[in-house]
Enzyme design. Structure first.
Site, mmCIF file in Angstrom:
data_model
loop_
_atom_site.group_PDB
_atom_site.id
_atom_site.type_symbol
_atom_site.label_atom_id
_atom_site.label_comp_id
_atom_site.label_asym_id
_atom_site.label_seq_id
_atom_site.Cartn_x
_atom_site.Cartn_y
_atom_site.Cartn_z
ATOM 1 N N ALA A 220 0.835 -1.205 0.000
ATOM 2 C CA ALA A 220 0.000 0.000 0.000
ATOM 3 C C ALA A 220 0.868 1.254 0.000
ATOM 4 C CB ALA A 220 -0.937 -0.006 1.202
ATOM 5 N N ASP A 221 1.927 1.234 0.798
ATOM 6 C CA ASP A 221 2.858 2.368 0.801
ATOM 7 C C ASP A 221 3.515 2.544 -0.559
ATOM 8 O OD1 ASP A 221 2.929 3.816 3.197
ATOM 9 O OD2 ASP A 221 4.107 2.299 4.213
#
Length: 401
Positions: A172-173
């Site tokens: 996600a990052d």
């Protein structure tokens, strides 16, 4: 150190106020392609400098992995004089990247709409956050694992009989960092037409949801809640991990022609003519008996050699490698996906441009290494720089208390 004289983004100046991963990953991509990136750290430094082991010269590999091609300065932006320095650095900047908690810049009277846009009309301000500024979770703090949980990524990752599982890489990052990069590049292109900057936003929550294909698409069409399928694909078969005589391989058959070629190579052409396995839809509906057939056949083969044979026949297949094997693989090295400069080793540039390829112009810098030089370049005389450091406005050494 001077601005990087290479890359498609040469001449673009980026002020990077971000920390941890998504923002720094974004600005490293920009720096890899020639942008001049000035990373402004808080007095205690980017916390990932301490996210180890391993460490080298006091900095963790986590920090070193996403902070090359940047110059570093430290300012206390909670202090009005620190914000004055920031505003001076923004005078000739094209892009500002930050991931402060929503409302922080507004509290410091540095809000985009109220201050930055009127003062710097060409500035592109990119904010990376967990959930965005508004909505039910607006302004809440978000980390990668929380975003994976709340966006549904964990729910579709893992074994069917197991619990939801976080992906082993902070996807996600990383996706948010890439989306921020895309947004900045879009805004730069548009600015070339309008002459105006704009506000760009990328969030972990949005990015996590955007990674849900095909599971979200399946749900939106069928109404059925997607489950965990382990290594298997929910829509394609055979598309799974199989054990062989000398280790696991991943077989990714995407169409009927590839399945027929696979069956010929494994010595079982009869499978391709089996009514249960004629089309991908048939194979998906009968994936349990198909897997049983393939497990028996593949258990006897040299997996790595067979995977090479399949690739040569146009059938996607590869051995399941560990990280040391990937780092040393001839194709990794051929693609220059491991780069070295002195003691520094990192992943290479994944996007290849023929005329402006970019690359590693500078390795990650120690905390505050460029504070004096950058303040001097911004017009501060040596005495004033000394005063800013003595008063705790700027830092060339990390604050420990």
């Amino acid at each position: 150190m001077t601005a990087q004289p290479f890359g498609a983004l040469a001449g673009i100046r980026v002020i990077d106020l971000s920390r941890v991963l998504a923002g720094p990953y974004c600005t490293q991509v920009l720096g890899d392609h020639g942008a001049e990136v000035i990373k402004i750290e808080p007095p205690q430094g980017d916390e990932t400098r301490g996210w180890g082991p391993p460490f080298r010269d006091g900095d963790a590999s986590y920090f070193i992995g996403v902070n090359r091609n940047k110059r570093v300065v430290s300012l206390d932006l909670a202090h009005p004089k620190g914000r004055e320095v920031l505003l001076r650095l923004l005078e000739d900047a094209d892009v500002l990247v930050e991931n402060f908690k929503t409302g922080t810049l507004e509290k410091w009277r540095l809000g985009y709409e109220s201050v930055l846009a009127p003062r710097f009309p060409g500035l592109i301000h990119c904010r990376v956050s967990g959930f965005g500024a508004d909505g039910p979770f607006g302004g809440k703090v978000g980390y990668d694992a929380v975003a994976q949980a709340m966006s549904g990524l964990m729910s579709i990752n893992g074994l069917p009989e197991g619990d939801p599982l976080r992906l082993g890489t902070p996807v996600a990052d990383l996706a948010t960092g890439l989306n921020a990069t895309i947004g900045i590049l879009l805004a730069l292109i548009e600015r070339g037409r309008s002459g105006k900057g704009q506000f760009v936003e990328a969030t972990l929550y949005d990015s996590g949801i955007a990674l849900l294909h095909p599971h979200l698409a399946n749900f939106l069409m069928s109404g059925k809640t997607p489950g965990r399928t382990g290594n298997a694909h929910p829509n394609i078969a055979p598309y799974d991990c199989f054990e062989t005589a000398n280790g696991a391989i991943f077989l990714g058959v995407g169409n009927d022609r590839q399945f027929a070629r696979f069956c010929d190579k494994i010595g079982a052409p009869v499978l391709a003519a089996d009514p249960r396995f004629l089309t991908n839809g048939d194979r998906s509906r009968n994936r349990v008996p198909l897997r049983a057939e393939l497990e028996a056949l593949l258990a006897k083969v040299d997996g790595r050699a067979f995977a090479d044979e399949l690739l040569n026949e146009g059938v996607p297949c590869g051995p399941v490698l560990n990280i040391p094997e990937v780092a040393a693989h001839p194709h990794t090295l051929h693609r220059e996906m491991i780069v070295e400069s002195g003691e520094y080793r990192g992943f290479g540039v994944p996007v290849k441009l023929s005329r402006t390829p970019g690359g590693v112009a500078s390795t990650p810098r120690p905390f505050g290494a460029d504070t004096r030089e950058l303040l001097a370049a911004a017009g501060y005389d040596p005495g004033t720089v000394d005063t800013l450091i003595d008063e705790g406005i700027a830092f060339d050494r990390r604050k420990t208390d």
